[in-house]
Design a protein around this motif. Structure first.
Motif, PDB file in Angstrom:
ATOM      1  N   ASP A 207      34.878  38.264  45.320  1.00  0.00           N
ATOM      2  CA  ASP A 207      34.873  38.443  46.769  1.00  0.00           C
ATOM      3  C   ASP A 207      33.809  39.467  47.160  1.00  0.00           C
ATOM      4  OD1 ASP A 207      36.072  41.217  47.285  1.00  0.00           O
ATOM      5  OD2 ASP A 207      37.637  40.351  46.031  1.00  0.00           O
ATOM      6  N   HIS A 208      33.582  39.603  48.469  1.00  0.00           N
ATOM      7  CA  HIS A 208      32.459  40.406  48.966  1.00  0.00           C
ATOM      8  C   HIS A 208      32.510  41.871  48.555  1.00  0.00           C
ATOM      9  CE1 HIS A 208      35.598  40.840  52.100  1.00  0.00           C
ATOM     10  NE2 HIS A 208      35.126  42.066  52.207  1.00  0.00           N
ATOM     11  N   SER A 209      33.713  42.403  48.258  1.00  0.00           N
ATOM     12  CA  SER A 209      33.819  43.813  47.887  1.00  0.00           C
ATOM     13  C   SER A 209      33.188  44.108  46.527  1.00  0.00           C
ATOM     14  CB  SER A 209      35.290  44.248  47.879  1.00  0.00           C
ATOM     15  OG  SER A 209      36.009  43.624  46.830  1.00  0.00           O
ATOM     16  N   LYS A 210      32.947  43.075  45.717  1.00  0.00           N
ATOM     17  CA  LYS A 210      32.370  43.268  44.376  1.00  0.00           C
ATOM     18  C   LYS A 210      30.838  43.142  44.370  1.00  0.00           C
ATOM     19  CE  LYS A 210      36.712  42.963  43.108  1.00  0.00           C
ATOM     20  NZ  LYS A 210      37.207  41.797  42.362  1.00  0.00           N
ATOM     21  N   ILE A 211      30.249  42.613  45.441  1.00  0.00           N
ATOM     22  CA  ILE A 211      28.819  42.315  45.459  1.00  0.00           C
ATOM     23  C   ILE A 211      28.017  43.603  45.655  1.00  0.00           C
ATOM     24  CG2 ILE A 211      26.996  40.935  46.519  1.00  0.00           C
ATOM     25  CD1 ILE A 211      29.318  39.358  45.147  1.00  0.00           C
ATOM     26  N   ASP A 226      25.085  31.550  35.467  1.00  0.00           N
ATOM     27  CA  ASP A 226      24.486  30.370  36.099  1.00  0.00           C
ATOM     28  C   ASP A 226      24.731  30.312  37.603  1.00  0.00           C
ATOM     29  OD1 ASP A 226      23.575  28.832  33.625  1.00  0.00           O
ATOM     30  OD2 ASP A 226      25.685  29.181  33.164  1.00  0.00           O
ATOM     31  N   HIS A 227      25.876  30.819  38.039  1.00  0.00           N
ATOM     32  CA  HIS A 227      26.288  30.593  39.427  1.00  0.00           C
ATOM     33  C   HIS A 227      27.193  31.740  39.869  1.00  0.00           C
ATOM     34  CE1 HIS A 227      26.948  26.992  42.350  1.00  0.00           C
ATOM     35  NE2 HIS A 227      27.207  28.113  43.007  1.00  0.00           N
ATOM     36  N   LEU A 228      27.091  32.116  41.120  1.00  0.00           N
ATOM     37  CA  LEU A 228      27.998  33.080  41.744  1.00  0.00           C
ATOM     38  C   LEU A 228      28.629  32.424  42.957  1.00  0.00           C
ATOM     39  CD1 LEU A 228      29.214  35.901  42.471  1.00  0.00           C
ATOM     40  CD2 LEU A 228      27.049  36.382  43.652  1.00  0.00           C
ATOM     41  N   VAL A 229      29.957  32.464  43.024  1.00  0.00           N
ATOM     42  CA  VAL A 229      30.670  31.985  44.205  1.00  0.00           C
ATOM     43  C   VAL A 229      31.352  33.184  44.845  1.00  0.00           C
ATOM     44  CG1 VAL A 229      32.359  30.376  45.130  1.00  0.00           C
ATOM     45  CG2 VAL A 229      31.073  29.761  43.076  1.00  0.00           C
ATOM     46  N   THR A 230      31.019  33.436  46.108  1.00  0.00           N
ATOM     47  CA  THR A 230      31.573  34.568  46.843  1.00  0.00           C
ATOM     48  C   THR A 230      31.922  34.112  48.251  1.00  0.00           C
ATOM     49  OG1 THR A 230      31.213  36.898  47.436  1.00  0.00           O
ATOM     50  CG2 THR A 230      29.301  35.419  47.588  1.00  0.00           C
ATOM     51  N   PRO A 235      27.554  41.371  51.340  1.00  0.00           N
ATOM     52  CA  PRO A 235      26.378  42.034  51.902  1.00  0.00           C
ATOM     53  C   PRO A 235      25.096  41.272  51.574  1.00  0.00           C
ATOM     54  CG  PRO A 235      27.262  43.278  50.047  1.00  0.00           C
ATOM     55  CD  PRO A 235      28.264  42.218  50.369  1.00  0.00           C
ATOM     56  N   ALA A 236      24.257  41.072  52.589  1.00  0.00           N
ATOM     57  CA  ALA A 236      23.109  40.170  52.474  1.00  0.00           C
ATOM     58  C   ALA A 236      22.083  40.638  51.457  1.00  0.00           C
ATOM     59  CB  ALA A 236      22.456  39.988  53.844  1.00  0.00           C
ATOM     60  N   ASP A 237      21.718  41.909  51.471  1.00  0.00           N
ATOM     61  CA  ASP A 237      20.631  42.372  50.605  1.00  0.00           C
ATOM     62  C   ASP A 237      20.992  42.284  49.121  1.00  0.00           C
ATOM     63  OD1 ASP A 237      17.951  43.640  50.255  1.00  0.00           O
ATOM     64  OD2 ASP A 237      19.168  45.277  49.434  1.00  0.00           O
ATOM     65  N   PRO A 238      22.140  42.821  48.679  1.00  0.00           N
ATOM     66  CA  PRO A 238      22.497  42.657  47.262  1.00  0.00           C
ATOM     67  C   PRO A 238      22.638  41.197  46.850  1.00  0.00           C
ATOM     68  CG  PRO A 238      23.845  44.357  48.278  1.00  0.00           C
ATOM     69  CD  PRO A 238      23.114  43.670  49.386  1.00  0.00           C
ATOM     70  N   LEU A 239      23.138  40.364  47.771  1.00  0.00           N
ATOM     71  CA  LEU A 239      23.303  38.947  47.456  1.00  0.00           C
ATOM     72  C   LEU A 239      21.940  38.279  47.288  1.00  0.00           C
ATOM     73  CD1 LEU A 239      25.776  37.118  47.088  1.00  0.00           C
ATOM     74  CD2 LEU A 239      25.466  36.358  49.449  1.00  0.00           C
ATOM     75  N   ALA A 240      20.998  38.635  48.137  1.00  0.00           N
ATOM     76  CA  ALA A 240      19.652  38.075  48.035  1.00  0.00           C
ATOM     77  C   ALA A 240      18.988  38.489  46.726  1.00  0.00           C
ATOM     78  CB  ALA A 240      18.805  38.519  49.222  1.00  0.00           C
ATOM     79  N   ARG A 241      19.192  39.717  46.310  1.00  0.00           N
ATOM     80  CA  ARG A 241      18.617  40.192  45.039  1.00  0.00           C
ATOM     81  C   ARG A 241      19.183  39.422  43.854  1.00  0.00           C
ATOM     82  NH1 ARG A 241      15.961  45.204  45.428  1.00  0.00           N
ATOM     83  NH2 ARG A 241      16.100  46.147  47.500  1.00  0.00           N
ATOM     84  N   ILE A 242      20.476  39.121  43.923  1.00  0.00           N
ATOM     85  CA  ILE A 242      21.097  38.334  42.855  1.00  0.00           C
ATOM     86  C   ILE A 242      20.505  36.938  42.821  1.00  0.00           C
ATOM     87  CG2 ILE A 242      23.285  37.267  42.131  1.00  0.00           C
ATOM     88  CD1 ILE A 242      24.686  39.815  43.245  1.00  0.00           C
ATOM     89  N   ALA A 243      20.326  36.326  43.984  1.00  0.00           N
ATOM     90  CA  ALA A 243      19.729  34.994  44.057  1.00  0.00           C
ATOM     91  C   ALA A 243      18.286  35.016  43.560  1.00  0.00           C
ATOM     92  CB  ALA A 243      19.788  34.470  45.493  1.00  0.00           C
ATOM     93  N   ASP A 244      17.540  36.061  43.917  1.00  0.00           N
ATOM     94  CA  ASP A 244      16.151  36.186  43.478  1.00  0.00           C
ATOM     95  C   ASP A 244      16.034  36.324  41.955  1.00  0.00           C
ATOM     96  OD1 ASP A 244      15.275  35.997  46.080  1.00  0.00           O
ATOM     97  OD2 ASP A 244      15.010  38.173  46.342  1.00  0.00           O
ATOM     98  N   ALA A 245      17.112  36.786  41.322  1.00  0.00           N
ATOM     99  CA  ALA A 245      17.110  36.921  39.866  1.00  0.00           C
ATOM    100  C   ALA A 245      17.363  35.599  39.160  1.00  0.00           C
ATOM    101  CB  ALA A 245      18.166  37.939  39.450  1.00  0.00           C
ATOM    102  N   VAL A 247      20.087  33.365  39.919  1.00  0.00           N
ATOM    103  CA  VAL A 247      21.474  32.913  39.941  1.00  0.00           C
ATOM    104  C   VAL A 247      21.707  32.064  41.180  1.00  0.00           C
ATOM    105  CG1 VAL A 247      23.885  33.654  40.028  1.00  0.00           C
ATOM    106  CG2 VAL A 247      22.227  34.983  38.706  1.00  0.00           C
ATOM    107  N   ALA A 248      22.256  30.874  40.999  1.00  0.00           N
ATOM    108  CA  ALA A 248      22.641  30.059  42.152  1.00  0.00           C
ATOM    109  C   ALA A 248      23.796  30.747  42.869  1.00  0.00           C
ATOM    110  CB  ALA A 248      23.059  28.664  41.693  1.00  0.00           C
ATOM    111  N   VAL A 249      23.713  30.817  44.191  1.00  0.00           N
ATOM    112  CA  VAL A 249      24.714  31.541  44.966  1.00  0.00           C
ATOM    113  C   VAL A 249      25.349  30.601  45.982  1.00  0.00           C
ATOM    114  CG1 VAL A 249      25.114  33.374  46.648  1.00  0.00           C
ATOM    115  CG2 VAL A 249      23.608  33.785  44.687  1.00  0.00           C
ATOM    116  N   THR A 250      26.672  30.597  46.018  1.00  0.00           N
ATOM    117  CA  THR A 250      27.428  29.873  47.039  1.00  0.00           C
ATOM    118  C   THR A 250      28.300  30.887  47.764  1.00  0.00           C
ATOM    119  OG1 THR A 250      27.498  27.825  45.751  1.00  0.00           O
ATOM    120  CG2 THR A 250      29.137  28.084  47.509  1.00  0.00           C
ATOM    121  N   ALA A 251      28.169  30.960  49.089  1.00  0.00           N
ATOM    122  CA  ALA A 251      28.998  31.831  49.917  1.00  0.00           C
ATOM    123  C   ALA A 251      29.821  30.967  50.853  1.00  0.00           C
ATOM    124  CB  ALA A 251      28.151  32.821  50.697  1.00  0.00           C
ATOM    125  N   VAL A 252      31.147  31.079  50.781  1.00  0.00           N
ATOM    126  CA  VAL A 252      32.030  30.198  51.552  1.00  0.00           C
ATOM    127  C   VAL A 252      32.823  30.979  52.596  1.00  0.00           C
ATOM    128  CG1 VAL A 252      32.220  28.520  49.693  1.00  0.00           C
ATOM    129  CG2 VAL A 252      33.824  30.422  49.789  1.00  0.00           C
TER     130      VAL A 252
END
Length: 252
Positions: A207-211, A226-230, A235-245, A247-252
């Protein structure tokens, strides 16, 4: 608000600020001072905080909240994550599940979907799944952690090394671009790493508290994920950094 969620919010608030008084907690939780005092007394008996005159302080509280105090925290978000994560599982797959409240929600979804094989080290998840005839259940043994209901250590790691899962859902206490996946306990980190090492695909569910958060023990770098589901509150900036590394990211 349920009692377990109220306790979790008290512990998080006291831990973040170092202490709090009854009046502040009463306003935060929208409950009476008498209710707050009863909650503080209960949490003090569990050694999760230290009671003071008129409030509570951190004392010997640890950073990791026991599972029973996390179950209701962000539950709608965790259930949405679980539904999205379950959609990633192909029919007939062998699925690894570490412990944690989000992984527990995934187990509940998968158990209703027909035949599936699940490998887990979480005794609470195993207790639920053993009742489902369509679930082939493999329980990994080891040293029991009371905070997370997980079986960890060398026995668990050896068992995982002798098995292969098509996909593992990894619960974490923190995930960031700089530090990868982390958790509070060293033995748990090593067992989680064994799950990832012996799986065809590793999906982090958080969940978002761990990002963007970093905790004590490193599980693995992002290159092993391979993938992060959150959820969408991440938070947008840490999530973007993870994607830039990568990792496929899904936010629901």
């Amino acid at each position: 608000m349920l009692k377990t969620e109220r306790h979790a919010r008290i512990l998080e608030h006291v831990s973040a600020r170092g202490g709090s008084d009854v009046n502040e907690l009463s306003r935060l939780l929208n409950v009476s001072g008498a209710t707050v005092r009863r909650d503080l007394q209960h949490l003090s008996r569990l050694n999760l905080l230290r009671r003071t005159h008129g409030g509570a302080v951190v004392g010997s509280v640890v950073a990791e909240l026991p599972v029973q105090h996390r179950t209701e925290r962000f539950r709608p978000e965790k259930q949405a994550i679980a539904r999205a994560a379950a959609e990633l599982v192909p029919e007939g797959a062998v699925v690894g599940l570490t412990g944690g409240t989000t992984a527990t929600e995934i187990a509940r979804v998968l158990a209703t979907r027909g035949p599936v094989t699940i490998v887990t080290n979480a005794v609470n998840i195993a207790a639920e799944l053993v009742l489902h005839r369509d679930v082939t259940l493999v329980v990994v043994g080891g040293y029991a952690r009371t905070a997370s209901y997980e079986l960890v250590g060398p026995i668990a790691e050896k068992t995982l090394a002798d098995h292969h899962t098509d996909m593992t859902f990894l619960g974490v206490d923190g995930i960031s671009a700089a530090h990868g996946c982390t958790t509070h306990d060293q033995l748990e980190a090593a067992t989680d790493r064994a799950f990832a090492d012996n799986s065809g695909r590793t999906v982090v569910v958080a969940d978002h508290s761990k990002i963007g958060k970093v905790t004590f023990a490193k599980i693995c770098p992002l290159t092993d994920i391979d993938h992060l589901v959150t959820d969408r509150a991440a938070p947008a900036d840490p999530l973007a950094r993870i994607a830039d590394a990568g990792v496929a990211v899904t936010a629901v």
